[in-house]
Design a protein around this motif. Structure first.
Motif, PDB file in Angstrom:
ATOM      1  N   THR A 142       0.834  -1.214   0.000  1.00 21.29           N
ATOM      2  CA  THR A 142       0.000   0.000   0.000  1.00 21.29           C
ATOM      3  C   THR A 142       0.869   1.264   0.000  1.00 21.29           C
ATOM      4  OG1 THR A 142      -1.803  -1.192   1.050  1.00 21.29           O
ATOM      5  CG2 THR A 142      -1.862   1.196   1.235  1.00 21.29           C
ATOM      6  N   ILE A 165      -1.573  11.066   8.069  1.00 19.66           N
ATOM      7  CA  ILE A 165      -2.457  10.836   9.222  1.00 19.66           C
ATOM      8  C   ILE A 165      -2.604   9.336   9.398  1.00 19.66           C
ATOM      9  CG2 ILE A 165      -4.505  11.675  10.418  1.00 19.66           C
ATOM     10  CD1 ILE A 165      -5.168  13.418   8.045  1.00 19.66           C
ATOM     11  N   ARG A 167      -0.464   6.075  11.970  1.00 23.86           N
ATOM     12  CA  ARG A 167       0.907   5.627  12.241  1.00 23.86           C
ATOM     13  C   ARG A 167       0.993   4.109  12.327  1.00 23.86           C
ATOM     14  NH1 ARG A 167       1.402   7.381  18.637  1.00 23.86           N
ATOM     15  NH2 ARG A 167      -0.726   6.850  19.157  1.00 23.86           N
ATOM     16  N   ILE A 170       1.527  -0.885   8.860  1.00 25.60           N
ATOM     17  CA  ILE A 170       1.168  -1.324   7.511  1.00 25.60           C
ATOM     18  C   ILE A 170       1.122  -0.152   6.532  1.00 25.60           C
ATOM     19  CG2 ILE A 170      -0.783  -2.280   6.192  1.00 25.60           C
ATOM     20  CD1 ILE A 170      -1.387  -4.055   8.612  1.00 25.60           C
ATOM     21  N   ALA A 209      -4.653   7.830   6.326  1.00 21.38           N
ATOM     22  CA  ALA A 209      -4.715   6.376   6.563  1.00 21.38           C
ATOM     23  C   ALA A 209      -5.204   6.166   7.988  1.00 21.38           C
ATOM     24  CB  ALA A 209      -3.354   5.735   6.343  1.00 21.38           C
ATOM     25  N   ILE A 210      -6.488   6.411   8.180  1.00 22.74           N
ATOM     26  CA  ILE A 210      -7.056   6.487   9.524  1.00 22.74           C
ATOM     27  C   ILE A 210      -8.071   5.372   9.753  1.00 22.74           C
ATOM     28  CG2 ILE A 210      -8.082   8.091  11.198  1.00 22.74           C
ATOM     29  CD1 ILE A 210      -7.783  10.255   8.899  1.00 22.74           C
ATOM     30  N   GLY A 211      -8.950   5.155   8.773  1.00 17.24           N
ATOM     31  CA  GLY A 211     -10.031   4.197   8.957  1.00 17.24           C
ATOM     32  C   GLY A 211     -11.270   4.846   9.549  1.00 17.24           C
ATOM     33  N   ARG A 212     -11.492   6.137   9.204  1.00 14.84           N
ATOM     34  CA  ARG A 212     -12.707   6.846   9.647  1.00 14.84           C
ATOM     35  C   ARG A 212     -13.331   7.530   8.436  1.00 14.84           C
ATOM     36  NH1 ARG A 212     -12.982   8.225  15.452  1.00 14.84           N
ATOM     37  NH2 ARG A 212     -11.478   6.830  16.381  1.00 14.84           N
ATOM     38  N   PHE A 215     -13.375  11.647   7.145  1.00 13.30           N
ATOM     39  CA  PHE A 215     -12.845  12.372   8.309  1.00 13.30           C
ATOM     40  C   PHE A 215     -12.180  13.695   7.899  1.00 13.30           C
ATOM     41  CE2 PHE A 215      -9.300  13.185  11.195  1.00 13.30           C
ATOM     42  CZ  PHE A 215      -9.872  13.034  12.449  1.00 13.30           C
ATOM     43  N   VAL A 230      -6.173   6.650   1.680  1.00 11.23           N
ATOM     44  CA  VAL A 230      -5.929   5.208   1.821  1.00 11.23           C
ATOM     45  C   VAL A 230      -7.148   4.499   2.420  1.00 11.23           C
ATOM     46  CG1 VAL A 230      -4.377   3.459   2.796  1.00 11.23           C
ATOM     47  CG2 VAL A 230      -3.461   5.692   2.153  1.00 11.23           C
ATOM     48  N   GLY A 231      -7.973   5.221   3.124  1.00 12.43           N
ATOM     49  CA  GLY A 231      -9.066   4.621   3.905  1.00 12.43           C
ATOM     50  C   GLY A 231     -10.056   3.833   3.070  1.00 12.43           C
ATOM     51  N   ILE A 232     -10.573   2.781   3.675  1.00 13.92           N
ATOM     52  CA  ILE A 232     -11.677   2.017   3.077  1.00 13.92           C
ATOM     53  C   ILE A 232     -12.720   1.866   4.179  1.00 13.92           C
ATOM     54  CG2 ILE A 232     -12.413  -0.129   1.987  1.00 13.92           C
ATOM     55  CD1 ILE A 232      -9.528  -0.674   1.217  1.00 13.92           C
ATOM     56  N   ASN A 233     -13.853   2.519   4.015  1.00  8.77           N
ATOM     57  CA  ASN A 233     -14.904   2.471   5.047  1.00  8.77           C
ATOM     58  C   ASN A 233     -16.247   2.201   4.379  1.00  8.77           C
ATOM     59  OD1 ASN A 233     -13.074   3.784   7.205  1.00  8.77           O
ATOM     60  ND2 ASN A 233     -13.024   5.266   5.535  1.00  8.77           N
ATOM     61  N   VAL A 263      -6.184   3.960  -4.085  1.00 10.45           N
ATOM     62  CA  VAL A 263      -5.075   3.192  -3.509  1.00 10.45           C
ATOM     63  C   VAL A 263      -5.322   1.677  -3.596  1.00 10.45           C
ATOM     64  CG1 VAL A 263      -3.770   2.765  -1.394  1.00 10.45           C
ATOM     65  CG2 VAL A 263      -4.441   5.099  -1.979  1.00 10.45           C
ATOM     66  N   GLY A 264      -6.582   1.251  -3.492  1.00 13.06           N
ATOM     67  CA  GLY A 264      -6.899  -0.187  -3.487  1.00 13.06           C
ATOM     68  C   GLY A 264      -6.300  -0.925  -4.686  1.00 13.06           C
ATOM     69  N   THR A 267      -2.534  -1.125  -4.570  1.00 17.54           N
ATOM     70  CA  THR A 267      -1.989  -2.082  -3.593  1.00 17.54           C
ATOM     71  C   THR A 267      -1.818  -3.452  -4.254  1.00 17.54           C
ATOM     72  OG1 THR A 267      -2.952  -0.919  -1.726  1.00 17.54           O
ATOM     73  CG2 THR A 267      -2.497  -3.250  -1.390  1.00 17.54           C
TER      74      THR A 267
HETATM   75  P1  NAD Z   1      -5.000   1.278  11.850  1.00 14.71           P
HETATM   76  O1  NAD Z   1      -6.291   1.194  12.574  1.00 14.71           O
HETATM   77  O2  NAD Z   1      -3.933   0.281  12.136  1.00 14.71           O
HETATM   78  O3  NAD Z   1      -4.376   2.715  12.100  1.00 14.71           O
HETATM   79  C1  NAD Z   1      -5.164   3.870  12.078  1.00 14.71           C
HETATM   80  C2  NAD Z   1      -4.332   5.050  12.480  1.00 14.71           C
HETATM   81  O4  NAD Z   1      -5.170   6.198  12.448  1.00 14.71           O
HETATM   82  C3  NAD Z   1      -3.752   4.949  13.892  1.00 14.71           C
HETATM   83  O5  NAD Z   1      -2.384   5.238  13.842  1.00 14.71           O
HETATM   84  C4  NAD Z   1      -4.507   6.007  14.690  1.00 14.71           C
HETATM   85  O6  NAD Z   1      -3.681   6.686  15.617  1.00 14.71           O
HETATM   86  C5  NAD Z   1      -4.952   6.978  13.603  1.00 14.71           C
HETATM   87  N1  NAD Z   1      -6.195   7.619  13.988  1.00 14.71           N
HETATM   88  C6  NAD Z   1      -7.350   7.039  14.389  1.00 14.71           C
HETATM   89  N2  NAD Z   1      -8.257   7.973  14.699  1.00 14.71           N
HETATM   90  C7  NAD Z   1      -7.672   9.166  14.499  1.00 14.71           C
HETATM   91  C8  NAD Z   1      -8.095  10.495  14.677  1.00 14.71           C
HETATM   92  N3  NAD Z   1      -9.310  10.783  15.102  1.00 14.71           N
HETATM   93  N4  NAD Z   1      -7.225  11.479  14.381  1.00 14.71           N
HETATM   94  C9  NAD Z   1      -5.985  11.195  13.938  1.00 14.71           C
HETATM   95  N5  NAD Z   1      -5.529   9.939  13.763  1.00 14.71           N
HETATM   96  C10 NAD Z   1      -6.365   8.952  14.031  1.00 14.71           C
HETATM   97  O7  NAD Z   1      -5.384   1.301  10.305  1.00 14.71           O
HETATM   98  P2  NAD Z   1      -4.491   0.990   8.995  1.00 14.71           P
HETATM   99  O8  NAD Z   1      -4.272  -0.471   8.865  1.00 14.71           O
HETATM  100  O9  NAD Z   1      -3.337   1.905   8.913  1.00 14.71           O
HETATM  101  O10 NAD Z   1      -5.560   1.397   7.886  1.00 14.71           O
HETATM  102  C11 NAD Z   1      -6.071   2.719   7.781  1.00 14.71           C
HETATM  103  C12 NAD Z   1      -7.165   2.745   6.741  1.00 14.71           C
HETATM  104  O11 NAD Z   1      -6.610   2.370   5.492  1.00 14.71           O
HETATM  105  C13 NAD Z   1      -8.307   1.757   6.989  1.00 14.71           C
HETATM  106  O12 NAD Z   1      -9.502   2.330   6.500  1.00 14.71           O
HETATM  107  C14 NAD Z   1      -7.946   0.571   6.144  1.00 14.71           C
HETATM  108  O13 NAD Z   1      -9.072  -0.180   5.747  1.00 14.71           O
HETATM  109  C15 NAD Z   1      -7.318   1.263   4.965  1.00 14.71           C
HETATM  110  N6  NAD Z   1      -6.363   0.436   4.227  1.00 14.71           N
HETATM  111  C16 NAD Z   1      -6.503   0.418   2.877  1.00 14.71           C
HETATM  112  C17 NAD Z   1      -5.620  -0.319   2.114  1.00 14.71           C
HETATM  113  C18 NAD Z   1      -5.791  -0.310   0.631  1.00 14.71           C
HETATM  114  O14 NAD Z   1      -5.273  -1.184  -0.043  1.00 14.71           O
HETATM  115  N7  NAD Z   1      -6.481   0.654   0.062  1.00 14.71           N
HETATM  116  C19 NAD Z   1      -4.594  -1.046   2.710  1.00 14.71           C
HETATM  117  C20 NAD Z   1      -4.442  -0.981   4.096  1.00 14.71           C
HETATM  118  C21 NAD Z   1      -5.340  -0.225   4.840  1.00 14.71           C
END
Ligand code: NAD
Length: 288
Positions: A142, A165, A167, A170, A209-212, A215, A230-233, A263-264, A267
């Motif tokens: 990714t 955004i 840490r 992955i 890359a947050i997962g929200r 956001f 990067v996020g997927i929600n 990004v998907g 990857t």
């Molecule tokens: P993770 O949950 O391991 O990490 C999330 C990070 O976001 C953490 O470091 C956390 O501190 C930070 N975070 C959470 N809430 C926050 C806030 N309110 N403000 C600031 N920072 C905040 O997730 P991940 O594995 O890094 O994945 C992130 C996103 O990327 C997810 O949506 C996941 O599905 C997606 N993802 C997509 C691919 C792709 O191929 N497109 C690959 C990997 C992950």
């Protein structure tokens, strides 16, 4: 003027076509076909979709694919034994263990059991170390895709302010490393960052890359910035969205990647690239 689109889908398609050509060339020169062993444990539906898409892309590109669809009840020693077999198999150049693994399995232990020379995802501590040194062997897929997408805009990364955004091991941390090595000035933000919007507004390059869902809003983005999502929600209505509020941010950014179609797909293309590169290294070293 709305931002220009960083079309990950198109970029991934072009990358995969180039890889397919390289596969044919490698095979005709050395008799080596890139081989990927895929380990999927349990029946997580999202993981099953990811693995299916990855295997399909490998098939199309002419890879040898070994599929290990394993029950959630598999014991840790049995899984480790299968990985050991793939480590020793000369037909296999890349090994992918789809995460998450069931709770009774120690993911760290399993990822460390993958040979660093076949670590297609780049998660082994050896490869993380090489990445930090700036001399990577396998770069996580990714993050590698994210940087290729930024580079595809033609805007130089050197000297830019970049904000990542998230840490995670992955995504967030390796993206930051790759940008540092390309001479950006990088800030990594996370859930405890104070005044996140102000930090984000300094970014010429913003990676979320947050997962929200949605956001990152327009008031967190500098005019003309390059934004990679990067996020997927999954929303309640079933729609797939990123971590960036695409509709508002596109009015402010210079470049923006969509979700889906960003990004998907990159990857997956980078997983193929990593496996091909490993097969090319095997050919150069005379391993068949
Ligand atoms: P993770 O949950 O391991 O990490 C999330 C990070 O976001 C953490 O470091 C956390 O501190 C930070 N975070 C959470 N809430 C926050 C806030 N309110 N403000 C600031 N920072 C905040 O997730 P991940 O594995 O890094 O994945 C992130 C996103 O990327 C997810 O949506 C996941 O599905 C997606 N993802 C997509 C691919 C792709 O191929 N497109 C690959 C990997 C992950």
């Amino acid at each position: 003027m709305p931002a220009q689109l960083i079309d990950g889908k198109r970029l991934a398609q072009a990358t995969r076509e180039a890889i397919a050509k390289d596969v044919t060339e490698l095979y005709s020169q050395s008799g080596i076909r890139p081989g990927l062993a895929v380990f999927l444990v349990g029946d997580n539906p999202a993981s099953a979709v990811y693995v299916r898409n990855k295997k399909k892309a490998c098939d199309i590109a002419g890879f040898y694919v070994e599929d290990h669809a394993l029950p959630a009840t598999i014991s840790q020693p049995d899984l480790l034994a299968l990985i050991e077999k793939a480590n020793a198999d000369p037909r296999i150049h890349g090994i992918l263990v789809q995460l998450p693994l069931p709770p009774h399995i120690d993911s760290g232990l399993v990822l460390r059991a993958v040979s660093p020379m076949k670590d297609a995802d780049g998660f082994h501590p050896y490869n993380i170390g090489r990445l930090v040194e700036g001399d990577p062997v396998f770069t996580p897929c990714t993050p590698k895709g994210v940087v290729r997408m930024i580079e595809s805009t033609g805007i130089p990364i050197e000297g830019k302010r970049a904000v990542v955004i998230g840490r995670s091991h992955i995504v967030g941390k390796p993206v930051a490393m790759l940008l540092i090595h390309r001479h950006a000035t990088v800030t990594v933000c996370h859930s405890r960052t104070k005044d996140l919007p102000a930090v984000c507004r300094e970014a010429d390059i913003l990676v979320a890359a947050i997962g929200r869902a949605q956001f990152v809003k327009a008031d967190m983005v500098k005019e003309g910035a390059t934004v990679v999502d990067v996020g997927i929600n999954r929303l309640d209505d079933g729609r797939l969205v990123g971590d960036v509020d695409f509709e508002s941010v596109r009015e402010r950014a210079g470049w923006i990647s969509p979700v889906p179609g960003g990004v998907g797909p990159m990857t997956i293309a980078m997983l193929l690239a990593n496996t091909l590169e490993a097969a090319q290294r095997a050919a150069t070293e005379g391993r068949v």
